[in-house]
Design a protein around this motif. Sequence first.
Motif, PDB file in Angstrom:
ATOM      1  N   ALA A 125     -43.659   7.264  14.290  1.00  0.00           N
ATOM      2  CA  ALA A 125     -44.096   7.968  13.085  1.00  0.00           C
ATOM      3  C   ALA A 125     -45.597   7.840  12.874  1.00  0.00           C
ATOM      4  O   ALA A 125     -46.285   8.814  12.540  1.00  0.00           O
ATOM      5  N   GLY A 126     -46.138   6.635  13.058  1.00  0.00           N
ATOM      6  CA  GLY A 126     -47.561   6.426  12.820  1.00  0.00           C
ATOM      7  C   GLY A 126     -48.451   7.071  13.861  1.00  0.00           C
ATOM      8  O   GLY A 126     -49.560   7.516  13.547  1.00  0.00           O
ATOM      9  N   TYR A 127     -47.999   7.145  15.104  1.00  0.00           N
ATOM     10  CA  TYR A 127     -48.842   7.683  16.171  1.00  0.00           C
ATOM     11  C   TYR A 127     -48.885   9.215  16.136  1.00  0.00           C
ATOM     12  O   TYR A 127     -49.966   9.816  16.216  1.00  0.00           O
ATOM     13  N   PHE A 128     -47.738   9.852  16.022  1.00  0.00           N
ATOM     14  CA  PHE A 128     -47.707  11.312  16.094  1.00  0.00           C
ATOM     15  C   PHE A 128     -48.054  11.957  14.758  1.00  0.00           C
ATOM     16  O   PHE A 128     -48.667  13.024  14.717  1.00  0.00           O
ATOM     17  N   GLY A 129     -47.639  11.336  13.639  1.00  0.00           N
ATOM     18  CA  GLY A 129     -47.954  11.909  12.345  1.00  0.00           C
ATOM     19  C   GLY A 129     -47.269  13.247  12.137  1.00  0.00           C
ATOM     20  O   GLY A 129     -46.278  13.583  12.797  1.00  0.00           O
ATOM     21  N   ASP A 142     -36.868   5.948   3.749  1.00  0.00           N
ATOM     22  CA  ASP A 142     -36.568   5.977   2.315  1.00  0.00           C
ATOM     23  C   ASP A 142     -35.069   6.137   2.071  1.00  0.00           C
ATOM     24  O   ASP A 142     -34.513   5.534   1.140  1.00  0.00           O
ATOM     25  N   LEU A 143     -34.416   6.942   2.910  1.00  0.00           N
ATOM     26  CA  LEU A 143     -32.971   7.149   2.756  1.00  0.00           C
ATOM     27  C   LEU A 143     -32.206   5.867   3.014  1.00  0.00           C
ATOM     28  O   LEU A 143     -31.280   5.513   2.267  1.00  0.00           O
ATOM     29  N   VAL A 144     -32.578   5.137   4.083  1.00  0.00           N
ATOM     30  CA  VAL A 144     -31.885   3.888   4.399  1.00  0.00           C
ATOM     31  C   VAL A 144     -32.100   2.854   3.289  1.00  0.00           C
ATOM     32  O   VAL A 144     -31.174   2.138   2.896  1.00  0.00           O
ATOM     33  N   MET A 145     -33.307   2.794   2.757  1.00  0.00           N
ATOM     34  CA  MET A 145     -33.598   1.833   1.704  1.00  0.00           C
ATOM     35  C   MET A 145     -32.886   2.161   0.395  1.00  0.00           C
ATOM     36  O   MET A 145     -32.697   1.278  -0.450  1.00  0.00           O
ATOM     37  N   SER A 146     -32.473   3.406   0.222  1.00  0.00           N
ATOM     38  CA  SER A 146     -31.781   3.797  -1.009  1.00  0.00           C
ATOM     39  C   SER A 146     -30.274   3.583  -0.947  1.00  0.00           C
ATOM     40  O   SER A 146     -29.595   3.712  -1.967  1.00  0.00           O
ATOM     41  N   VAL A 147     -29.735   3.285   0.238  1.00  0.00           N
ATOM     42  CA  VAL A 147     -28.290   3.088   0.375  1.00  0.00           C
ATOM     43  C   VAL A 147     -27.911   1.713  -0.177  1.00  0.00           C
ATOM     44  O   VAL A 147     -28.513   0.704   0.198  1.00  0.00           O
ATOM     45  N   PRO A 148     -26.925   1.608  -1.067  1.00  0.00           N
ATOM     46  CA  PRO A 148     -26.499   0.297  -1.593  1.00  0.00           C
ATOM     47  C   PRO A 148     -25.907  -0.566  -0.480  1.00  0.00           C
ATOM     48  O   PRO A 148     -25.029  -0.116   0.260  1.00  0.00           O
ATOM     49  N   GLY A 166     -40.357   9.018   7.958  1.00  0.00           N
ATOM     50  CA  GLY A 166     -40.633   8.351   6.685  1.00  0.00           C
ATOM     51  C   GLY A 166     -39.528   8.583   5.676  1.00  0.00           C
ATOM     52  O   GLY A 166     -39.124   7.664   4.938  1.00  0.00           O
ATOM     53  N   ARG A 167     -39.025   9.811   5.606  1.00  0.00           N
ATOM     54  CA  ARG A 167     -37.906  10.090   4.689  1.00  0.00           C
ATOM     55  C   ARG A 167     -36.630   9.378   5.148  1.00  0.00           C
ATOM     56  O   ARG A 167     -35.790   9.014   4.318  1.00  0.00           O
ATOM     57  N   LEU A 168     -36.478   9.194   6.467  1.00  0.00           N
ATOM     58  CA  LEU A 168     -35.333   8.437   6.972  1.00  0.00           C
ATOM     59  C   LEU A 168     -35.392   6.993   6.480  1.00  0.00           C
ATOM     60  O   LEU A 168     -34.357   6.431   6.069  1.00  0.00           O
TER      61      LEU A 168
END
Length: 318
Positions: free
Chosen positions: A125-129, A141-147, A137-139
């Motif tokens: 993610a950081g290299y290709f942008g 955020d999605l994983v972090m939002s799962v209980p 990045g949204r992936l």
Amino acid sequence: MMSEAQLDAPKVVQRSSANLTFRRLMRDPASLLAAVFILALVAFAIGAPWFAGWTGHDAIEQYRDTGLSPVGLPVGPNHEFLLGADQLGRDVLVRIAYGARISLAVGVAAALAASFIGVTIGMTAGYFGGWIDTVLGRLMDLVMSVPFLLCALALVSVFGPSLWLSICVIVFFSWTTIGRVIRAETASLARRDFVQASRSLGAGNLSIMLRDILPNLSVPIIIYTTMMIPNSIVFEATLSFLGLGIVPPTPSWGGMLAEAGANSIYLVAWWLVLFPGLALLGSTLAFNILGDGLRDALDPKGRRVKRRRKPAKPVTEG
């Protein structure tokens, strides 16, 4: 011929970065104590079969004649059961030793797997942008939002509790921590001059990521991997405590604490909570202290050094 002044001049000794890191770590007594505790814990876990042979007690075998009192209560620490027995007459010392194997295995395996996934996705993610960074990045955020607990309950209800399922659940919820850090560091390194020089010389993206960027990420990778081990140990203990982790009668620290809470047996057998709790507390605390020490030793410029400043002298007129 060298002059006497050149012969008397102090010699400059070059030391590698690993040697300097080791010397800084050796000057930190807290990190040394944590490292000694971790080594002792590893030896304790490896020597679990020796403890079983020395005491003559197995980890899952019930010794109702000697491990339980005439009224059916577990016996406390004595010459035969050094840390007491549980409500089924099993040796607490032997079970803690075998539980250390589970905790260390899950902690190290989950931390390494989470680091590998987080570093791979974060570097990509950081290299290709661009849209790749947006999607990954949204992936995260999605994983972090799962209980955490709801996901664990759903997976256990489908596949049943097991050691590998515990590791997979812990890895699923842990890789985003290091992934976000590596993503930001890679995005910063990708704009450096040495990366642009490698790209102008015809180096491919994979070669640049592995040869130029990855070595510069070694410090945060080592630090965050070390810091994820205690989190994985706590996650495993939590899953076992809730009945979602290791299947009984296989000993685990979280499972031992859960069994001690059943029928409030800990009210008359305090050792069932004290010793597994101390093992869990000591291991997580030691890994956290060692992680802090490694961070300071590997990145001394990032440490917050408190310097005493002399008060300014008052300006007198005249």
